[in-house]
Scaffold this motif. Structure first.
Motif, short mmCIF file in Angstrom:
data_model
loop_
_atom_site.label_atom_id
_atom_site.label_comp_id
_atom_site.label_asym_id
_atom_site.label_seq_id
_atom_site.Cartn_x
_atom_site.Cartn_y
_atom_site.Cartn_z
N ALA A 53 47.90 35.82 94.84
CA ALA A 53 47.23 36.47 93.73
C ALA A 53 46.57 35.77 92.60
O ALA A 53 45.54 36.11 91.87
CB ALA A 53 48.49 37.32 93.11
N ARG A 57 42.79 36.30 91.21
CA ARG A 57 42.80 36.51 89.80
C ARG A 57 41.46 35.60 89.53
O ARG A 57 40.81 35.76 88.52
CB ARG A 57 44.01 36.40 89.22
CG ARG A 57 43.88 36.78 87.61
CD ARG A 57 45.12 36.97 87.03
NE ARG A 57 46.26 37.71 87.45
CZ ARG A 57 47.25 37.56 88.38
NH1 ARG A 57 47.52 35.77 88.59
NH2 ARG A 57 48.01 38.16 88.73
N LEU A 86 50.13 42.93 96.25
CA LEU A 86 48.93 42.23 95.37
C LEU A 86 48.21 43.18 94.70
O LEU A 86 47.71 42.68 93.62
CB LEU A 86 47.95 41.83 96.72
CG LEU A 86 48.45 40.55 97.26
CD1 LEU A 86 47.70 40.42 98.68
CD2 LEU A 86 48.42 39.52 96.42
N ARG A 89 50.23 43.32 91.31
CA ARG A 89 49.97 41.92 90.57
C ARG A 89 48.51 41.87 89.95
O ARG A 89 48.55 41.29 88.81
CB ARG A 89 50.11 40.89 91.52
CG ARG A 89 51.42 40.44 91.82
CD ARG A 89 51.56 39.53 93.05
NE ARG A 89 52.80 38.80 93.19
CZ ARG A 89 54.01 39.50 94.11
NH1 ARG A 89 53.62 40.73 94.73
NH2 ARG A 89 54.72 38.85 94.22
N LEU A 90 47.72 42.36 90.50
CA LEU A 90 46.05 42.39 90.22
C LEU A 90 45.67 43.67 89.25
O LEU A 90 44.57 43.36 88.86
CB LEU A 90 45.23 42.13 91.31
CG LEU A 90 45.75 40.65 92.04
CD1 LEU A 90 44.83 40.64 93.35
CD2 LEU A 90 45.33 39.57 91.13
#
Length: 264
Positions: A53, A57, A86, A89-90
């Motif tokens: 991640a 990013r 993912l 998280r993003l």
């Protein structure tokens, strides 16, 4: 970065029309990453989804096509739902294509799945996964994951695939299906993928007969790459492409900036 900005400005200028002319078809710039994440394990053998991640990013990519993605698959990835984790998280939208869909380890548990995923900062309007042909019955099942993404009012068809690793004949069968899907698309197309073949191979030229290839650098293996097998292809206009170092996988990711026009 300066080169990327200059290319974008030049491309925008080329697409502009005088006030007295018919208005140009709307165009959008898009940054696209193709990343075989090796189920979250780097060449050090360590599974670390946070590391994956973090690397994604840092690219600031708008769309990411990921290959070798696990969903509750097994101990190698801590039974994680990698696409969902993912995306969380993003802060992105996600779709997942299960090319392997196996029975759960015990009753009531999620099915064990493995395949490809597409992450997008832009809304995903529709999606589907098409299973690709096998050259031999024993080969791993492969698929073509497709999502229509709304890029600030312009619909773009994002395709993501992972072709057979050990048979050129099977890859050629699979790439022919992908090429047919590209030709049939009413929207501009971006194709990401671990295609497991070098640019001059027939299975790649089958695709580049319809799509532009803006890259030129080796992607595999990640530590000291000696082959180019990972791609971002488009029937739009590639502006800039770069292969990035990684500690999170055995493939290096490919980041491409491109411009697409709304279909007339």
């Amino acid at each position: 970065m300066r080169r990327l900005l200059l290319l974008i400005v030049l491309a925008m200028a080329a697409l502009a029309t005088p006030a007295t002319a018919t208005p140009a078809t709307p165009a959008r710039t898009l940054s696209v990453l193709s990343f075989n994440i090796h189920h979250g394990a780097g060449e050090d053998g360590v599974f670390d989804l946070d590391r994956v991640a973090d690397e994604i990013r840092r690219t600031h990519a708008d769309v990411i096509g990921m290959q070798e993605v696990d969903r509750h698959y097994g101990e190698r990835s801590d039974w994680a739902d990698q696409p969902a984790e993912l995306a969380q998280r993003l802060g992105m939208h996600v779709v997942f294509g299960a090319n392997l869909d196996l029975e759960p380890p015990s009753a009531g548990q999620p099915r064990r799945q493995y395949g490809t995923a597409i992450l997008s900062r832009h809304p995903i309007l529709e999606w589907h996964n098409t299973l690709l042909p096998k050259g031999k019955p024993a080969e791993e099942r492969r698929g073509l994951l497709t999502a229509v993404v709304n890029v600030r009012g312009v619909q773009v068809r994002v395709m993501n695939t992972h072709l057979q690793h050990d048979s050129a004949a099977s890859r050629l069968l699979q790439s022919a299906v992908v090429a047919d899907a590209v030709v049939a698309s009413k929207e501009p197309v971006v194709l990401t993928g671990d295609l497991n073949a070098v640019p001059a191979a027939p299975e790649i030229t089958t695709l580049t007969a319809h799509l532009r290839d803006g890259g030129n650098a080796y992607t595999y293996p990640a530590d000291v790459p000696t082959a180019r097998i990972d791609y971002v292809l488009t029937n739009g206009l590639p502006l800039f492409s770069k292969v990035l170092p990684t500690a999170a996988s055995d493939h290096r990711p490919v980041l491409t900036a491109l411009m697409v026009r709304r279909a007339r």
